[in-house]
Write an enzyme that holds these catalytic residues in place. Structure first.
Site, mmCIF file in Angstrom:
data_model
loop_
_atom_site.group_PDB
_atom_site.id
_atom_site.type_symbol
_atom_site.label_atom_id
_atom_site.label_comp_id
_atom_site.label_asym_id
_atom_site.label_seq_id
_atom_site.Cartn_x
_atom_site.Cartn_y
_atom_site.Cartn_z
ATOM 1 N N ASP A 1 0.867 -1.175 0.000
ATOM 2 C CA ASP A 1 0.000 0.000 0.000
ATOM 3 C C ASP A 1 0.908 1.231 0.000
ATOM 4 O OD1 ASP A 1 -2.397 1.607 0.442
ATOM 5 O OD2 ASP A 1 -1.700 1.800 2.508
ATOM 6 N N ASP B 1 -0.220 5.116 1.150
ATOM 7 C CA ASP B 1 -0.459 6.049 2.255
ATOM 8 C C ASP B 1 -0.456 5.335 3.601
ATOM 9 O OD1 ASP B 1 -0.930 8.606 0.879
ATOM 10 O OD2 ASP B 1 -2.649 7.582 -0.002
ATOM 11 N N ASP C 1 -1.506 -0.751 6.083
ATOM 12 C CA ASP C 1 -1.612 -0.084 7.380
ATOM 13 C C ASP C 1 -3.057 0.046 7.835
ATOM 14 O OD1 ASP C 1 -2.204 3.364 7.100
ATOM 15 O OD2 ASP C 1 -2.251 1.991 5.404
#
Length: 220
Positions: free
Chosen positions: A16, A18, A170
């Site tokens: 991922d 961000d 995250d």
């Protein structure tokens, strides 16, 4: 069969963007809050409540939750503001570049962000060359996490079966997408992001050893 993590071509990493590679969540939240005249929520609360969500879904929920109406052209202005801030304020997480250089096998980025944002972010922190052209966006497939189709698209384009892909995320919606795709998820972040169903790590210096352990367990 036992894989050698440093040389195996059987494994692909899907990252991922961000909050995983780059410390961008607070930047995103500040740009989002600026779309409204007054929003009764802090940057920290916004990050916590909407981590990993699709932008349009966040905007719709904020408007329903607070009765706030964004100014016209909100999403275009949001993306422009974020990309401008990325060029000055964005930082990669500690140890990311070293970890990526050590993990010398196929890797890509699969993000809910537009591809232009992915490229801007990676360029700003010196990671664009690490991933090359292997950047995949939800805007390409028309589906956002927790739907697994972005990760499945990335795996197909990279030429790997889902079961041979490890996803580093995250957000819980990202973990759900990885699990739904039949991939092995790793959750990066502080203690508040702990998730019992997957492997959690706090520092990128730990990622390689955790991957080695996961591959070893799987190959027994």
């Amino acid at each position: 069969m036992r894989f050698d993590l440093k040389s195996s071509k059987e494994i692909c990493l899907i990252f991922d963007l961000d909050g995983t590679l780059v410390d961008s969540e607070s930047i995103n939240a500040k740009a989002l809050i600026a779309l409204y005249e007054k929003l009764p929520i802090t940057v920290e609360e916004l990050v916590c409540d909407y981590r990993g969500w699709k932008l349009a879904t966040i905007v719709a929920d904020i408007e329903k939750r607070f009765g706030a109406i964004a100014r016209p052209g909100a999403q275009d202005r949001y993306h422009a503001a974020v990309e401008a801030l990325f060029t000055t304020d964005l930082r990669a997480f500690d140890g990311v570049k070293t970890a990526l250089q050590a993990l010398t096998y196929p890797k890509c980025v699969a993000s809910s962000a537009p591809k232009s944002k992915i490229e801007t972010a990676l360029h700003a922190v010196g990671l664009l060359e690490v991933f090359g052209p292997h950047l995949f966006s939800s805007y390409e497939v028309g589906h956002w996490k927790p739907d697994p189709r972005l990760f499945l698209h990335a795996a197909e384009r990279m030429g790997y079966a889902p079961e041979n892909c490890f996803v580093i995320e995250d957000s819980l919606v990202g973990i759900q997408a990885a699990e739904a795709a039949g991939m092995t998820p790793f959750l990066f972040g502080s203690a508040h992001a702990y998730h019992a169903s997957c492997l959690n790590f706090q520092n990128y210096s730990d990622l390689q050893s955790m991957l080695e352990a996961a591959i070893s367990r799987r190959s027994r």
